[in-house]
Design a protein around this motif. Sequence first.
Motif, PDB file in Angstrom:
ATOM      1  N   MET A  72       0.848  -1.189   0.000  1.00 63.00           N
ATOM      2  CA  MET A  72       0.000   0.000   0.000  1.00 63.00           C
ATOM      3  C   MET A  72       0.881   1.236   0.000  1.00 63.00           C
ATOM      4  O   MET A  72       1.914   1.256   0.673  1.00 63.00           O
ATOM      5  CB  MET A  72      -0.896   0.002   1.234  1.00 63.00           C
ATOM      6  CG  MET A  72      -1.835  -1.182   1.276  1.00 63.00           C
ATOM      7  SD  MET A  72      -2.734  -1.288   2.824  1.00 63.00           S
ATOM      8  CE  MET A  72      -1.471  -2.004   3.865  1.00 63.00           C
ATOM      9  N   THR A  73       0.470   2.237  -0.749  1.00 64.49           N
ATOM     10  CA  THR A  73       1.175   3.511  -0.748  1.00 64.49           C
ATOM     11  C   THR A  73       0.173   4.634  -0.550  1.00 64.49           C
ATOM     12  O   THR A  73      -0.975   4.557  -0.993  1.00 64.49           O
ATOM     13  CB  THR A  73       1.953   3.742  -2.063  1.00 64.49           C
ATOM     14  OG1 THR A  73       1.037   3.705  -3.148  1.00 64.49           O
ATOM     15  CG2 THR A  73       3.031   2.698  -2.261  1.00 64.49           C
ATOM     16  N   ASP A  74       0.622   5.646   0.131  1.00 70.37           N
ATOM     17  CA  ASP A  74      -0.192   6.843   0.338  1.00 70.37           C
ATOM     18  C   ASP A  74       0.774   7.993   0.524  1.00 70.37           C
ATOM     19  O   ASP A  74       1.475   8.062   1.546  1.00 70.37           O
ATOM     20  CB  ASP A  74      -1.093   6.670   1.564  1.00 70.37           C
ATOM     21  CG  ASP A  74      -2.045   7.846   1.764  1.00 70.37           C
ATOM     22  OD1 ASP A  74      -2.184   8.668   0.826  1.00 70.37           O
ATOM     23  OD2 ASP A  74      -2.644   7.951   2.842  1.00 70.37           O
ATOM     24  N   GLY A  75       0.856   8.864  -0.462  1.00 65.56           N
ATOM     25  CA  GLY A  75       1.793   9.979  -0.385  1.00 65.56           C
ATOM     26  C   GLY A  75       3.219   9.469  -0.307  1.00 65.56           C
ATOM     27  O   GLY A  75       3.667   8.723  -1.171  1.00 65.56           O
ATOM     28  N   ASP A  76       3.894   9.807   0.789  1.00 68.34           N
ATOM     29  CA  ASP A  76       5.302   9.392   0.944  1.00 68.34           C
ATOM     30  C   ASP A  76       5.448   8.123   1.791  1.00 68.34           C
ATOM     31  O   ASP A  76       6.551   7.759   2.175  1.00 68.34           O
ATOM     32  CB  ASP A  76       6.139  10.524   1.530  1.00 68.34           C
ATOM     33  CG  ASP A  76       5.719  10.921   2.945  1.00 68.34           C
ATOM     34  OD1 ASP A  76       4.668  10.435   3.431  1.00 68.34           O
ATOM     35  OD2 ASP A  76       6.433  11.726   3.565  1.00 68.34           O
ATOM     36  N   MET A  77       4.333   7.430   2.043  1.00 63.31           N
ATOM     37  CA  MET A  77       4.362   6.218   2.863  1.00 63.31           C
ATOM     38  C   MET A  77       4.133   4.979   2.006  1.00 63.31           C
ATOM     39  O   MET A  77       3.359   5.001   1.059  1.00 63.31           O
ATOM     40  CB  MET A  77       3.296   6.279   3.957  1.00 63.31           C
ATOM     41  CG  MET A  77       3.429   7.461   4.911  1.00 63.31           C
ATOM     42  SD  MET A  77       4.954   7.483   5.861  1.00 63.31           S
ATOM     43  CE  MET A  77       4.683   6.098   6.941  1.00 63.31           C
TER      44      MET A  77
END
Length: 138
Positions: A72-77
């Motif tokens: 999973m990715t969200d922005g810089d995570m």
Amino acid sequence: MAGGSGIIERFYREVMEGGHLDLIDELGSENAIDHEDPLPGQPSGLDGVKFFVNTFRSAFPDIRAKAIEPVMTDGDMEAARIVLTGTHQGEFLGIAPTGNTVEFSGIDMIRVQDGKAVEHWGATDMFKLMQQIGAIQQ
């Protein structure tokens, strides 16, 4: 993987499985902060990541990432659950090789900046791993 860099998958496929420790310098920042409890004797920074990989690859030379999901990715995570398998063929944290096949999981979450991991949170199911090599009674 919207906006994702795939660092976690590359780490497990190319570094842990493939043994390409030189990629650690490409995937991680020298100033990266690791929030996971270190292995005994593990230094900080990228040297610590190399120590971690060497410790596992020496004990489980056939280590494989059976599953890396979901990523999973969200922005810089970026985050993923990983299931690792291998055969205990070398000493691991003072436990002599048993020849046992192991399967254990972990969760990794990283913060990415300029294409490199700059912060890491993680948890590895060391209890299950230690049970499978006979260090802890089931």
